[in-house]
Design a protein around this motif. Structure first.
Motif, PDB file in Angstrom:
ATOM      1  N   GLY A   1     -47.782  92.703 -42.422  1.00 33.66           N
ATOM      2  CA  GLY A   1     -48.070  93.190 -41.828  1.00 33.66           C
ATOM      3  C   GLY A   1     -47.212  94.981 -42.247  1.00 33.66           C
ATOM      4  O   GLY A   1     -46.125  94.606 -42.357  1.00 33.66           O
ATOM      5  N   PRO A   2     -48.610  95.421 -41.286  1.00 31.08           N
ATOM      6  CA  PRO A   2     -48.094  97.198 -40.981  1.00 31.08           C
ATOM      7  C   PRO A   2     -46.948  97.073 -40.220  1.00 31.08           C
ATOM      8  O   PRO A   2     -45.172  98.411 -40.369  1.00 31.08           O
ATOM      9  CB  PRO A   2     -49.394  97.825 -40.367  1.00 31.08           C
ATOM     10  N   LEU A   3     -46.085  96.190 -39.080  1.00 31.48           N
ATOM     11  CA  LEU A   3     -45.696  95.786 -38.348  1.00 31.48           C
ATOM     12  C   LEU A   3     -43.140  95.571 -38.576  1.00 31.48           C
ATOM     13  O   LEU A   3     -43.123  95.223 -37.926  1.00 31.48           O
ATOM     14  CB  LEU A   3     -45.607  96.015 -36.641  1.00 31.48           C
ATOM     15  N   GLY A   4     -44.052  95.012 -39.637  1.00 35.76           N
ATOM     16  CA  GLY A   4     -42.744  93.652 -40.060  1.00 35.76           C
ATOM     17  C   GLY A   4     -41.987  94.650 -40.548  1.00 35.76           C
ATOM     18  O   GLY A   4     -40.917  94.262 -39.686  1.00 35.76           O
ATOM     19  N   SER A   5     -41.790  95.570 -41.245  1.00 35.62           N
ATOM     20  CA  SER A   5     -40.678  96.463 -41.680  1.00 35.62           C
ATOM     21  C   SER A   5     -40.340  97.043 -40.497  1.00 35.62           C
ATOM     22  O   SER A   5     -39.458  97.942 -40.491  1.00 35.62           O
ATOM     23  CB  SER A   5     -41.092  97.317 -42.845  1.00 35.62           C
ATOM     24  N   TRP A   6     -41.510  97.224 -39.980  1.00 38.86           N
ATOM     25  CA  TRP A   6     -40.260  98.983 -38.309  1.00 38.86           C
ATOM     26  C   TRP A   6     -40.133  97.624 -37.393  1.00 38.86           C
ATOM     27  O   TRP A   6     -39.530  98.358 -36.773  1.00 38.86           O
ATOM     28  CB  TRP A   6     -42.254  99.486 -37.956  1.00 38.86           C
ATOM     29  N   SER A   7     -40.405  96.160 -37.022  1.00 36.46           N
ATOM     30  CA  SER A   7     -39.658  96.002 -35.979  1.00 36.46           C
ATOM     31  C   SER A   7     -38.638  95.265 -36.945  1.00 36.46           C
ATOM     32  O   SER A   7     -37.765  94.794 -35.817  1.00 36.46           O
ATOM     33  CB  SER A   7     -40.460  94.615 -35.410  1.00 36.46           C
ATOM     34  N   TYR A   8     -37.770  94.756 -37.919  1.00 35.44           N
ATOM     35  CA  TYR A   8     -37.302  94.075 -38.597  1.00 35.44           C
ATOM     36  C   TYR A   8     -35.957  95.435 -38.565  1.00 35.44           C
ATOM     37  O   TYR A   8     -35.023  93.930 -37.753  1.00 35.44           O
ATOM     38  CB  TYR A   8     -36.990  94.300 -40.128  1.00 35.44           C
ATOM     39  N   ALA A   9     -35.829  96.384 -38.166  1.00 32.26           N
ATOM     40  CA  ALA A   9     -34.824  97.291 -37.996  1.00 32.26           C
ATOM     41  C   ALA A   9     -33.950  97.216 -35.897  1.00 32.26           C
ATOM     42  O   ALA A   9     -32.433  96.975 -36.283  1.00 32.26           O
ATOM     43  CB  ALA A   9     -34.993  98.713 -38.558  1.00 32.26           C
ATOM     44  N   PRO A  10     -35.218  97.088 -35.604  1.00 26.53           N
ATOM     45  CA  PRO A  10     -34.758  96.871 -34.059  1.00 26.53           C
ATOM     46  C   PRO A  10     -34.083  94.933 -34.203  1.00 26.53           C
ATOM     47  O   PRO A  10     -33.331  95.379 -33.326  1.00 26.53           O
ATOM     48  CB  PRO A  10     -35.946  97.000 -33.253  1.00 26.53           C
ATOM     49  N   GLN A  11     -34.571  94.381 -34.505  1.00 25.67           N
ATOM     50  CA  GLN A  11     -34.035  93.185 -34.405  1.00 25.67           C
ATOM     51  C   GLN A  11     -33.063  93.060 -35.046  1.00 25.67           C
ATOM     52  O   GLN A  11     -32.268  92.273 -34.926  1.00 25.67           O
ATOM     53  CB  GLN A  11     -34.935  91.621 -35.420  1.00 25.67           C
ATOM     54  N   LEU A  12     -32.264  94.048 -36.538  1.00 24.69           N
ATOM     55  CA  LEU A  12     -30.879  93.801 -37.467  1.00 24.69           C
ATOM     56  C   LEU A  12     -30.369  94.081 -35.903  1.00 24.69           C
ATOM     57  O   LEU A  12     -28.886  93.845 -36.150  1.00 24.69           O
ATOM     58  CB  LEU A  12     -30.914  94.706 -38.585  1.00 24.69           C
ATOM     59  N   ALA A  13     -30.485  95.434 -35.560  1.00 25.98           N
ATOM     60  CA  ALA A  13     -29.525  95.948 -34.617  1.00 25.98           C
ATOM     61  C   ALA A  13     -29.254  95.149 -33.596  1.00 25.98           C
ATOM     62  O   ALA A  13     -27.776  95.265 -33.052  1.00 25.98           O
ATOM     63  CB  ALA A  13     -30.056  97.183 -33.801  1.00 25.98           C
ATOM     64  N   LEU A  14     -30.117  94.450 -32.932  1.00 27.98           N
ATOM     65  CA  LEU A  14     -29.932  93.529 -32.036  1.00 27.98           C
ATOM     66  C   LEU A  14     -29.086  92.396 -32.080  1.00 27.98           C
ATOM     67  O   LEU A  14     -28.171  92.288 -31.460  1.00 27.98           O
ATOM     68  CB  LEU A  14     -31.143  92.784 -31.622  1.00 27.98           C
ATOM     69  N   VAL A  15     -29.124  91.654 -33.690  1.00 27.27           N
ATOM     70  CA  VAL A  15     -28.554  91.204 -34.225  1.00 27.27           C
ATOM     71  C   VAL A  15     -26.676  91.541 -34.324  1.00 27.27           C
ATOM     72  O   VAL A  15     -26.055  91.057 -34.314  1.00 27.27           O
ATOM     73  CB  VAL A  15     -28.319  90.060 -35.844  1.00 27.27           C
ATOM     74  N   ALA A  16     -26.822  92.799 -34.621  1.00 26.89           N
ATOM     75  CA  ALA A  16     -25.686  93.712 -35.197  1.00 26.89           C
ATOM     76  C   ALA A  16     -24.547  93.361 -33.688  1.00 26.89           C
ATOM     77  O   ALA A  16     -23.732  93.685 -33.530  1.00 26.89           O
ATOM     78  CB  ALA A  16     -25.966  95.083 -35.562  1.00 26.89           C
ATOM     79  N   ARG A  17     -25.207  94.517 -32.769  1.00 26.76           N
ATOM     80  CA  ARG A  17     -24.841  94.454 -31.641  1.00 26.76           C
ATOM     81  C   ARG A  17     -24.005  92.893 -30.872  1.00 26.76           C
ATOM     82  O   ARG A  17     -22.806  92.951 -30.531  1.00 26.76           O
ATOM     83  CB  ARG A  17     -26.049  94.516 -30.597  1.00 26.76           C
ATOM     84  N   ASN A  18     -24.739  92.117 -30.812  1.00 24.87           N
ATOM     85  CA  ASN A  18     -24.122  90.660 -30.698  1.00 24.87           C
ATOM     86  C   ASN A  18     -23.304  90.171 -31.648  1.00 24.87           C
ATOM     87  O   ASN A  18     -22.526  89.684 -31.668  1.00 24.87           O
ATOM     88  CB  ASN A  18     -25.846  89.611 -30.796  1.00 24.87           C
TER      89      ASN A  18
END
Length: 119
Positions: A70-87
């Protein structure tokens, strides 16, 4: 630190960025997450924090699932990766600070503490 800059950039996304910019950001975050995950995996399991274990599980899930359709899939993936990277980064920093040897201070009444090596 480059990782912190990428995390801030990904978490600050409020509008849909250009496809090229988003692809570069996602690729950089994937690279950093892989490196950070390897560092967290190097921490012995009995010393690994709950945050580190959870971040590794989140990282494995993001790797397996990839961006949603969907259109938001790739857009929301980067913030999810960022949260994992932060943790992952926080788990590494917490482990390092917990394993550093701290110098004991000698207490002196009415005077500031005296470090053992300063005599």
């Amino acid at each position: 630190m480059a990782t912190l800059s990428l995390i801030r950039q990904a978490l600050a996304i409020r509008q849909n960025p250009g496809l090229q910019e988003l692809a570069l950001l996602t690729d950089a975050l994937l690279t950093h997450c892989a490196s950070l995950a390897a560092d967290v995996k190097a921490i012995p399991i009995e010393q690994r924090s709950t945050r580190g274990a959870g971040a590794l599980m989140d990282w494995a899930k993001l790797q397996a699932d990839g961006p949603a359709d969907g259109p938001l899939g790739s857009w929301s993936y980067a913030p999810q990766l960022a949260l994992v990277a932060r943790n992952l980064l926080r788990a590494i920093c917490d482990h390092r600070s917990a394993t550093l040897e701290r110098a004991a201070y000698v207490g002196r009444p009415s005077l500031p503490p005296l470090a053992p090596g300063s005599r």
